[in-house]
Design a protein around this motif. Structure first.
Motif, mmCIF file in Angstrom:
data_model
loop_
_atom_site.group_PDB
_atom_site.id
_atom_site.type_symbol
_atom_site.label_atom_id
_atom_site.label_comp_id
_atom_site.label_asym_id
_atom_site.label_seq_id
_atom_site.Cartn_x
_atom_site.Cartn_y
_atom_site.Cartn_z
ATOM 1 N N VAL A 1 0.861 -1.192 0.000
ATOM 2 C CA VAL A 1 0.000 0.000 0.000
ATOM 3 C C VAL A 1 0.897 1.242 0.000
ATOM 4 C CG1 VAL A 1 -1.831 1.246 1.196
ATOM 5 C CG2 VAL A 1 -1.784 -1.256 1.248
ATOM 6 N N LEU A 2 0.760 2.075 -1.024
ATOM 7 C CA LEU A 2 1.500 3.333 -1.104
ATOM 8 C C LEU A 2 0.596 4.453 -0.594
ATOM 9 C CD1 LEU A 2 3.079 2.951 -4.662
ATOM 10 C CD2 LEU A 2 4.086 2.363 -2.467
ATOM 11 N N LEU A 3 0.918 5.035 0.558
ATOM 12 C CA LEU A 3 0.149 6.140 1.126
ATOM 13 C C LEU A 3 0.758 7.454 0.642
ATOM 14 C CD1 LEU A 3 -0.442 4.956 4.800
ATOM 15 C CD2 LEU A 3 -2.075 5.019 2.933
ATOM 16 N N PHE A 4 0.030 8.145 -0.227
ATOM 17 C CA PHE A 4 0.544 9.387 -0.803
ATOM 18 C C PHE A 4 0.217 10.569 0.106
ATOM 19 C CE2 PHE A 4 2.135 7.934 -4.746
ATOM 20 C CZ PHE A 4 1.368 6.836 -5.086
ATOM 21 N N SER A 5 1.213 11.395 0.289
ATOM 22 C CA SER A 5 1.096 12.640 1.038
ATOM 23 C C SER A 5 1.872 13.689 0.262
ATOM 24 C CB SER A 5 1.661 12.452 2.444
ATOM 25 O OG SER A 5 3.050 12.168 2.377
ATOM 26 N N GLY B 1 -2.795 2.169 -4.133
ATOM 27 C CA GLY B 1 -2.497 3.519 -3.680
ATOM 28 C C GLY B 1 -3.634 4.079 -2.836
ATOM 29 N N ALA B 2 -3.319 5.011 -1.955
ATOM 30 C CA ALA B 2 -4.328 5.663 -1.119
ATOM 31 C C ALA B 2 -3.800 7.027 -0.690
ATOM 32 C CB ALA B 2 -4.661 4.813 0.105
ATOM 33 N N TYR B 3 -4.709 7.943 -0.417
ATOM 34 C CA TYR B 3 -4.363 9.255 0.132
ATOM 35 C C TYR B 3 -5.524 9.725 0.990
ATOM 36 C CZ TYR B 3 -7.444 10.967 -3.577
ATOM 37 O OH TYR B 3 -8.518 11.183 -4.386
ATOM 38 N N PHE B 4 -5.273 10.676 1.865
ATOM 39 C CA PHE B 4 -6.299 11.179 2.766
ATOM 40 C C PHE B 4 -6.944 12.427 2.158
ATOM 41 C CE2 PHE B 4 -5.684 8.319 6.194
ATOM 42 C CZ PHE B 4 -4.352 7.963 6.134
ATOM 43 N N PHE C 1 -11.624 0.418 -0.578
ATOM 44 C CA PHE C 1 -10.232 0.192 -0.184
ATOM 45 C C PHE C 1 -10.102 -1.094 0.614
ATOM 46 C CE2 PHE C 1 -5.998 1.134 0.853
ATOM 47 C CZ PHE C 1 -5.799 1.038 2.223
ATOM 48 N N LEU C 2 -11.004 -1.320 1.583
ATOM 49 C CA LEU C 2 -10.952 -2.539 2.387
ATOM 50 C C LEU C 2 -11.247 -3.769 1.546
ATOM 51 C CD1 LEU C 2 -12.741 -1.347 5.648
ATOM 52 C CD2 LEU C 2 -10.298 -1.338 5.090
ATOM 53 N N GLY C 3 -12.171 -3.652 0.609
ATOM 54 C CA GLY C 3 -12.473 -4.790 -0.257
ATOM 55 C C GLY C 3 -11.292 -5.185 -1.109
ATOM 56 N N THR C 4 -10.541 -4.193 -1.613
ATOM 57 C CA THR C 4 -9.358 -4.500 -2.415
ATOM 58 C C THR C 4 -8.277 -5.150 -1.571
ATOM 59 O OG1 THR C 4 -9.846 -2.631 -3.870
ATOM 60 C CG2 THR C 4 -7.603 -3.508 -3.924
ATOM 61 N N LEU C 5 -8.075 -4.674 -0.328
ATOM 62 C CA LEU C 5 -7.049 -5.257 0.527
ATOM 63 C C LEU C 5 -7.353 -6.711 0.868
ATOM 64 C CD1 LEU C 5 -6.114 -2.486 3.128
ATOM 65 C CD2 LEU C 5 -4.954 -3.115 1.031
ATOM 66 N N GLN C 6 -8.647 -7.028 1.118
ATOM 67 C CA GLN C 6 -8.995 -8.390 1.517
ATOM 68 C C GLN C 6 -9.084 -9.346 0.346
ATOM 69 O OE1 GLN C 6 -12.271 -6.823 4.435
ATOM 70 N NE2 GLN C 6 -11.703 -8.875 5.092
ATOM 71 N N GLY C 7 -9.111 -8.822 -0.885
ATOM 72 C CA GLY C 7 -9.073 -9.690 -2.050
ATOM 73 C C GLY C 7 -10.413 -10.324 -2.371
ATOM 74 N N PRO C 8 -10.367 -11.421 -3.140
ATOM 75 C CA PRO C 8 -11.618 -12.049 -3.604
ATOM 76 C C PRO C 8 -12.517 -12.544 -2.469
ATOM 77 C CG PRO C 8 -9.715 -12.864 -4.833
ATOM 78 C CD PRO C 8 -9.176 -12.082 -3.689
ATOM 79 N N GLY C 9 -11.944 -12.871 -1.311
ATOM 80 C CA GLY C 9 -12.764 -13.400 -0.214
ATOM 81 C C GLY C 9 -13.322 -12.344 0.704
#
Length: 612
Positions: free
Chosen positions: A474-478, A527-530, A558-566
């Motif tokens: 996960v790339l947290l952009f600031s 990727g993610a940013y606030f 974002f949470l769905g992508t992190l947890q994947g297909p399941g």
């Protein structure tokens, strides 16, 4: 020496011009020789006493030239004269007023302008002159970078990211046979040395070659090492590469018989690791769980074998409680039966890579059998208490279905430590993700390992483990992360950012950027940013080839992508996202800054502007 005899002296004079004679930066050496015949009366010759001296000053040399003087007799005796003399150029006070060709020469001053550098050319109005920037390489001819014909006076601005130690400046009036002045003012500039290492790249040249690309020569040594699957430090190997400085931009050969994915190359400068690449990772696949056997050959055909482990080289038939010692007999049998791959062979020894997969399978066979028996017993108990368990199964059906996938998913968070408030926000996000559950790795929780291994080695180990286990980076952009990305990409709108001692994000860009440039990022990176800290357009276009989410507004996706297909269904994700948003809001409010216009850096190419 008797009367009438003569002493013949031949003097060879060679000049190597240090300043360029053409705009391309090439220099052409010249040589002049003279033969002197000296006759000395016999009455003046006394043993061990000098009889006089000869002065010869009838040769020409260019301003600023490097002259080598070599003198010897015919026939040659033991004493020779061999010295190098650097002649003054037009910048020397003793020649400025006495040499007419120096009167019209443009004078150049180098000064700092914040992070940038200004080249101020002090020439008269309307005088035309040439300006060339080039890389003065130790191996081979100089490499031109930028050239302009200008009219004075002028001020040239260079971005600090363009500075390297071998960057030189040459200036001359646009007149026939004009004198050229060259200076290399950045040889000792710390920024120039940092930029040089950032620009350095290691490349594999099939089948057994490698090359270190860099604009300038590097004070560096290269060594081979063995990277074990467990992620420990890379162990130095025999045979070592030659212990002299690496020749940049030149193809070199590995002293190996075969390639192996666990063999890496390290480039060190002043005993500090600068670059490390496992060069066969793309062609031979991921790291293997192999044991490296080191054979040492001594006099009278004496041989010894040891296994390279994290604690050192362990003798195979020793009594210590290590993995190699426990399997010593089996490894020797594998070596004799030809199951090990020979990587290197020499009069001093050899290297062998022996597979360990079958021993891992044997060790776990009994464990799997015990697990199957336990599962059978539990299944029988469930059948006996079916009615009591049915309600519990109904409540936990969804979590049982996705729990294994969620728990097995690893996430590595990379961020730029802009300030203490943003680090608290990242820590709050990492703690909230651990409740999903996810196995989260972030440098905030690994400062001791980060200090011991260094940011680059720590990131390599974490990234390799995360991707091998099917996880995601996960790339947290600031604002600071975006500026670092632009700095690496040498974007014209970037601004330099100071790197902290534990900044894994800055260290990781040397590995992250190739994945995006070569199209390997999708499926591996997110990727993610606030919301209130960065606008969507601020994320560099290169990183938008993977999903980039705005937090906390897009937390469910974002949470769905992190947890994947399941991942759970959308309603459950929205519920968890709402809880996480409430946790993040105080930390986000603490580091919120009023919107302003961010500063922009200067472009890479120098721009000329008239001095007022």
């Amino acid at each position: 020496m008797g009367p009438g005899k003569s002493l013949k002296m031949k003097r060879s004079l060679g000049e190597q011009l240090t300043q360029s004679s053409r705009s391309t930066g090439t220099a052409y050496p010249t040589a002049r020789c003279v033969l002197l015949e000296v006759q000395v009366p016999a009455a003046l010759v006394q043993p061990g006493q000098p009889v006089g001296s000869v002065v010869f000053d009838c040769f020409e040399a260019a301003l600023g030239a490097e002259v080598r003087i070599w003198s010897y007799t015919q026939p040659r005796y033991q004493k020779e004269l061999n010295l190098t003399q650097q002649l003054p150029d037009c910048r020397g006070l003793e020649v400025q007023d006495s040499i007419q060709s120096c009167w019209a020469l443009p004078w150049l001053n180098v000064s700092a302008d914040g992070e940038d550098v200004r080249l101020v050319l002090d020439v008269s109005e309307e005088q035309r002159f040439g300006l060339s920037l080039y890389w003065n390489q130790a191996q081979g001819p100089a490499k031109p970078w930028w050239h302009r014909n200008l009219t004075g006076p002028q001020t040239i601005t260079l971005n600090h990211t363009d500075l390297v130690p071998c960057l030189c400046i040459q200036v001359w009036p646009l007149e026939p046979d004009s004198v050229r002045t060259s200076i290399c003012p950045f040889k000792e500039d710390p920024r120039a040395h940092r930029n040089l290492w950032r620009a350095a790249r290691l490349h594999l040249l099939p089948p057994q070659g490698w090359r270190l690309d860099a604009p300038c020569s590097l004070p560096a040594e290269a060594t081979l090492c063995w990277q074990a699957l467990d992620g420990g430090p890379c162990q130095p190997l025999v045979p070592p590469l030659p212990r002299e400085n690496v020749t940049v931009n030149k193809a070199l050969e590995f002293p190996l018989l075969k390639g192996h994915p666990n063999i890496c190359i390290q480039v060190n400068s002043w005993e500090t690791l600068q670059l490390q690449e496992c060069l066969w990772a793309d062609s031979l696949g991921p790291l293997k769980d192999d044991m490296l056997l080191v054979e040492t050959r001594g006099p009278q055909d004496n041989r010894s074998l040891c296994a390279l482990e994290a604690s050192g080289c362990t003798p195979l038939l020793s009594g210590v409680s290590t993995r190699a010692a426990r399997l010593g007999e089996q490894l020797l049998q594998d070596l004799r039966s030809g199951q090990c791959l020979q990587l290197w062979d020499d009069d001093l020894g050899a290297l062998w890579a022996c597979p360990m997969d079958k021993y891992v399978h044997q060790r776990w066979a009994l464990v799997w059998l015990a697990c199957l028996l336990l599962a059978a017993v539990l299944f029988l108990l469930l059948l006996l208490k079916k009615n009591h368990v049915k309600g519990w199964l109904r409540l936990l059906k969804e979590d049982v279905r996705v729990g294994a996938a969620a728990r097995s998913r690893a996430a590595l968070l990379l961020y730029s430590a802009d300030d203490a408030g943003f680090e608290r926000l990242v820590g709050a996000l990492a703690s909230a993700l651990c409740q999903l559950p996810l196995r989260v790795a972030v440098d905030l929780w690994s400062r001791r390992e980060l200090s011991a291994q260094g940011p680059l080695a720590w990131f390599h180990a974490q990234r390799r483990q995360t991707l091998q286990e099917g996880g995601v980076v996960v790339l947290l952009f600031s604002p600071g992360a975006v500026a670092l990305c632009h700095e690496w990409l040498q974007d014209a709108a970037s601004a330099p950012v100071a790197h902290g001692p534990h900044d894994a994000f800055a260290a990781s860009l040397s590995c992250v950027l190739p994945d995006f440039l070569q199209g390997r990022a999708p499926g591996r990176y997110v990727g993610a940013y606030f919301d209130r800290l960065l606008s969507p357009d601020a994320v560099p276009a290169l990183f938008r080839t993977v999903p980039v989410f705005s937090l906390p507004s897009q937390l469910p996706d974002f949470l769905g992508t992190l947890q994947g297909p399941g991942a759970p269904r959308h309603g459950r994700l929205a519920e968890r996202a709402e809880q996480m948003s409430r946790v993040l809001q105080p930390a986000l409010d603490s580091c919120f800054r009023p919107p302003g216009t961010p500063g922009t850096g200067r472009g890479m190419r120098p721009e000329a502007e008239e001095r007022t």
